[in-house]
Design a protein around this motif. Sequence first.
Motif, PDB file in Angstrom:
ATOM      1  N   GLY A  79       0.827  -1.205   0.000  1.00 18.75           N
ATOM      2  CA  GLY A  79       0.000   0.000   0.000  1.00 18.75           C
ATOM      3  C   GLY A  79       0.864   1.260   0.000  1.00 18.75           C
ATOM      4  N   HIS A  80       0.373   2.293  -0.684  1.00 16.35           N
ATOM      5  CA  HIS A  80       1.142   3.544  -0.764  1.00 16.35           C
ATOM      6  C   HIS A  80       1.331   4.212   0.602  1.00 16.35           C
ATOM      7  CE1 HIS A  80      -3.048   4.697  -2.448  1.00 16.35           C
ATOM      8  NE2 HIS A  80      -3.099   4.752  -1.139  1.00 16.35           N
ATOM      9  N   GLN A  81       0.510   3.816   1.581  1.00 17.49           N
ATOM     10  CA  GLN A  81       0.665   4.386   2.928  1.00 17.49           C
ATOM     11  C   GLN A  81       1.992   3.968   3.579  1.00 17.49           C
ATOM     12  OE1 GLN A  81      -1.576   2.227   1.874  1.00 17.49           O
ATOM     13  NE2 GLN A  81      -2.116   0.686   3.387  1.00 17.49           N
ATOM     14  N   HIS A  82       2.650   2.952   2.976  1.00 13.24           N
ATOM     15  CA  HIS A  82       3.944   2.481   3.502  1.00 13.24           C
ATOM     16  C   HIS A  82       5.117   3.023   2.692  1.00 13.24           C
ATOM     17  CE1 HIS A  82       1.140  -0.901   4.847  1.00 13.24           C
ATOM     18  NE2 HIS A  82       1.406  -0.148   5.900  1.00 13.24           N
ATOM     19  N   LEU A  83       4.873   4.079   1.967  1.00 15.06           N
ATOM     20  CA  LEU A  83       5.885   4.673   1.081  1.00 15.06           C
ATOM     21  C   LEU A  83       7.229   4.915   1.787  1.00 15.06           C
ATOM     22  CD1 LEU A  83       5.195   7.099  -1.643  1.00 15.06           C
ATOM     23  CD2 LEU A  83       6.573   8.095   0.127  1.00 15.06           C
ATOM     24  N   ASP A  84       7.169   5.341   3.046  1.00 15.92           N
ATOM     25  CA  ASP A  84       8.418   5.650   3.755  1.00 15.92           C
ATOM     26  C   ASP A  84       9.278   4.413   4.008  1.00 15.92           C
ATOM     27  OD1 ASP A  84       8.189   8.394   3.846  1.00 15.92           O
ATOM     28  OD2 ASP A  84       6.915   8.338   5.622  1.00 15.92           O
ATOM     29  N   ASP A  85       8.693   3.227   3.888  1.00 23.34           N
ATOM     30  CA  ASP A  85       9.490   2.007   4.028  1.00 23.34           C
ATOM     31  C   ASP A  85      10.364   1.769   2.796  1.00 23.34           C
ATOM     32  OD1 ASP A  85       8.136   1.654   6.370  1.00 23.34           O
ATOM     33  OD2 ASP A  85       6.833   0.049   5.632  1.00 23.34           O
ATOM     34  N   TYR A  86      10.062   2.447   1.711  1.00 22.81           N
ATOM     35  CA  TYR A  86      10.760   2.182   0.443  1.00 22.81           C
ATOM     36  C   TYR A  86      11.636   3.344  -0.011  1.00 22.81           C
ATOM     37  CZ  TYR A  86       7.526  -1.685   0.444  1.00 22.81           C
ATOM     38  OH  TYR A  86       6.837  -2.811   0.825  1.00 22.81           O
ATOM     39  N   LEU A  87      11.278   4.563   0.362  1.00 25.17           N
ATOM     40  CA  LEU A  87      12.090   5.721  -0.011  1.00 25.17           C
ATOM     41  C   LEU A  87      12.985   6.072   1.166  1.00 25.17           C
ATOM     42  CD1 LEU A  87       9.699   6.033  -2.103  1.00 25.17           C
ATOM     43  CD2 LEU A  87      10.150   8.468  -1.976  1.00 25.17           C
ATOM     44  N   GLY A  88      14.269   6.275   0.899  1.00 21.36           N
ATOM     45  CA  GLY A  88      15.171   6.710   1.963  1.00 21.36           C
ATOM     46  C   GLY A  88      14.662   8.016   2.561  1.00 21.36           C
ATOM     47  N   LYS A  89      15.043   8.260   3.822  1.00 19.68           N
ATOM     48  CA  LYS A  89      14.539   9.439   4.540  1.00 19.68           C
ATOM     49  C   LYS A  89      14.791  10.738   3.756  1.00 19.68           C
ATOM     50  CE  LYS A  89      15.949  11.197   8.931  1.00 19.68           C
ATOM     51  NZ  LYS A  89      16.278  12.447   8.418  1.00 19.68           N
ATOM     52  N   ASP A  90      15.961  10.808   3.122  1.00 19.09           N
ATOM     53  CA  ASP A  90      16.317  12.038   2.407  1.00 19.09           C
ATOM     54  C   ASP A  90      16.056  11.955   0.905  1.00 19.09           C
ATOM     55  OD1 ASP A  90      17.193  13.174   4.812  1.00 19.09           O
ATOM     56  OD2 ASP A  90      19.129  12.160   4.615  1.00 19.09           O
ATOM     57  N   GLN A  91      15.397  10.910   0.476  1.00 22.75           N
ATOM     58  CA  GLN A  91      15.125  10.762  -0.961  1.00 22.75           C
ATOM     59  C   GLN A  91      14.115  11.809  -1.446  1.00 22.75           C
ATOM     60  OE1 GLN A  91      16.419   8.532  -3.446  1.00 22.75           O
ATOM     61  NE2 GLN A  91      15.413  10.223  -4.504  1.00 22.75           N
ATOM     62  N   GLU A  92      14.546  12.638  -2.386  1.00 22.85           N
ATOM     63  CA  GLU A  92      13.630  13.646  -2.917  1.00 22.85           C
ATOM     64  C   GLU A  92      12.839  13.084  -4.088  1.00 22.85           C
ATOM     65  OE1 GLU A  92      16.285  16.877  -3.898  1.00 22.85           O
ATOM     66  OE2 GLU A  92      15.777  17.848  -1.994  1.00 22.85           O
ATOM     67  N   ILE A  93      11.599  13.539  -4.221  1.00 24.72           N
ATOM     68  CA  ILE A  93      10.823  13.186  -5.419  1.00 24.72           C
ATOM     69  C   ILE A  93      10.346  14.479  -6.102  1.00 24.72           C
ATOM     70  CG2 ILE A  93      10.059  10.912  -4.599  1.00 24.72           C
ATOM     71  CD1 ILE A  93       7.304  12.203  -3.978  1.00 24.72           C
ATOM     72  N   HIS A  94      10.221  14.390  -7.417  1.00 27.13           N
ATOM     73  CA  HIS A  94       9.780  15.562  -8.183  1.00 27.13           C
ATOM     74  C   HIS A  94       8.284  15.532  -8.484  1.00 27.13           C
ATOM     75  CE1 HIS A  94      14.014  16.381  -8.619  1.00 27.13           C
ATOM     76  NE2 HIS A  94      13.702  17.568  -9.110  1.00 27.13           N
ATOM     77  N   ALA A  95       7.695  14.348  -8.366  1.00 28.97           N
ATOM     78  CA  ALA A  95       6.255  14.251  -8.638  1.00 28.97           C
ATOM     79  C   ALA A  95       5.711  12.949  -8.080  1.00 28.97           C
ATOM     80  CB  ALA A  95       5.989  14.317 -10.140  1.00 28.97           C
ATOM     81  N   ALA A  96       4.399  12.965  -7.839  1.00 23.30           N
ATOM     82  CA  ALA A  96       3.683  11.739  -7.481  1.00 23.30           C
ATOM     83  C   ALA A  96       2.303  11.833  -8.104  1.00 23.30           C
ATOM     84  CB  ALA A  96       3.566  11.589  -5.973  1.00 23.30           C
ATOM     85  N   ILE A  97       1.780  10.671  -8.488  1.00 22.17           N
ATOM     86  CA  ILE A  97       0.411  10.656  -9.023  1.00 22.17           C
ATOM     87  C   ILE A  97      -0.425   9.596  -8.323  1.00 22.17           C
ATOM     88  CG2 ILE A  97       1.069   9.208 -11.025  1.00 22.17           C
ATOM     89  CD1 ILE A  97      -1.271  11.070 -12.410  1.00 22.17           C
ATOM     90  N   PHE A  98      -1.649   9.977  -8.004  1.00 20.98           N
ATOM     91  CA  PHE A  98      -2.646   9.082  -7.402  1.00 20.98           C
ATOM     92  C   PHE A  98      -3.856   9.035  -8.338  1.00 20.98           C
ATOM     93  CE2 PHE A  98      -1.384   8.776  -2.823  1.00 20.98           C
ATOM     94  CZ  PHE A  98      -0.322   9.659  -2.838  1.00 20.98           C
ATOM     95  N   ASN A  99      -4.283   7.839  -8.692  1.00 20.28           N
ATOM     96  CA  ASN A  99      -5.575   7.642  -9.380  1.00 20.28           C
ATOM     97  C   ASN A  99      -6.466   6.919  -8.396  1.00 20.28           C
ATOM     98  OD1 ASN A  99      -6.015   7.351 -12.815  1.00 20.28           O
ATOM     99  ND2 ASN A  99      -4.273   8.430 -11.928  1.00 20.28           N
ATOM    100  N   LEU A 100      -7.357   7.631  -7.764  1.00 17.62           N
ATOM    101  CA  LEU A 100      -8.126   7.039  -6.666  1.00 17.62           C
ATOM    102  C   LEU A 100      -9.378   6.345  -7.167  1.00 17.62           C
ATOM    103  CD1 LEU A 100      -7.825  10.012  -4.161  1.00 17.62           C
ATOM    104  CD2 LEU A 100      -6.352   7.991  -4.376  1.00 17.62           C
TER     105      LEU A 100
END
Length: 187
Positions: A79-100
Amino acid sequence: MLQTALHFSHTLLKEVVQPGNYVVDATMGNGNDTLLLAELVGKTGKVYAFDVQEQALISTHKRLIDNDLEHRVQLIHDGHQHLDDYLGKDQEIHAAIFNLGYLPQSDKQVITLPETTRKALDSCLNHLVRKGRIIIVSYYGHEGGQEELETVSTYCRTLPQKLFNVLTYQFINQQNQPPILFCIEKK
Ligand code: SAM
C-alpha cells in the motif's frame, strides 16, 4: 478541446518531470501512469510504483518489458501508505500521481481509502522538492468514493498557501461523475 482530467494529469506531469528525477506512482493499476513516468525520468531516473493487487504488478511489468522500460521502475506490492518504508529518509521526489478509486475490469471491492490516501499524501509531501507536484485524480462514483473525495478535497484546501499552490480541475456540467483532479505544487 478541453483535456479530460486524466489527460490533464499527464500534461501536469510532463511539465515538471525531467530525466534523472525520482517519482512515485501511488496507484499503479494497469500501469498507464507508470509507463509515462518511466519515459519521463529517462535512464538515470526512477519510478516507485505501488499497488496492493498482484495483478497490477503483473500487467504493468509486462507493459514495461514490452517498452524496454522495466529497469527504470521499482514495482512495489504494498500500500502507498507504507511509502516511507521504500524511499530513503532524504530521498527527494519531483512528482507523485494518485488515481483514486478501483481498477476498471477488476475487483470493485479493492478501493483506495481516505485514511491510507491521506497518510500517503503526507509522506509524498515530505519528500517533494520545491516546484514538484502531487497530482490526484479522484474517481468517486463508487461506494465510499464520496467520502474519500471529501477527505482529499479538505486535505488540499487546507494546505498553507505560503507553502503550496493547489488547484482543482473538473467538468461541472457532465453526467456520471467524471473524475476530479487536484494538483499540489510545492512553492
Ligand atoms: N493508474 C492506474 C492505471 O493506469 O491503470 C489506475 C489506478 S485504479 C483507479 C486504483 C488502483 O489503486 C487499483 O489498482 C487498486 O488496486 C490500487 N490501490 C488500492 N488501494 C491501494 C493502496 N493502499 N496502495 C496502493 N494502491 C492501492
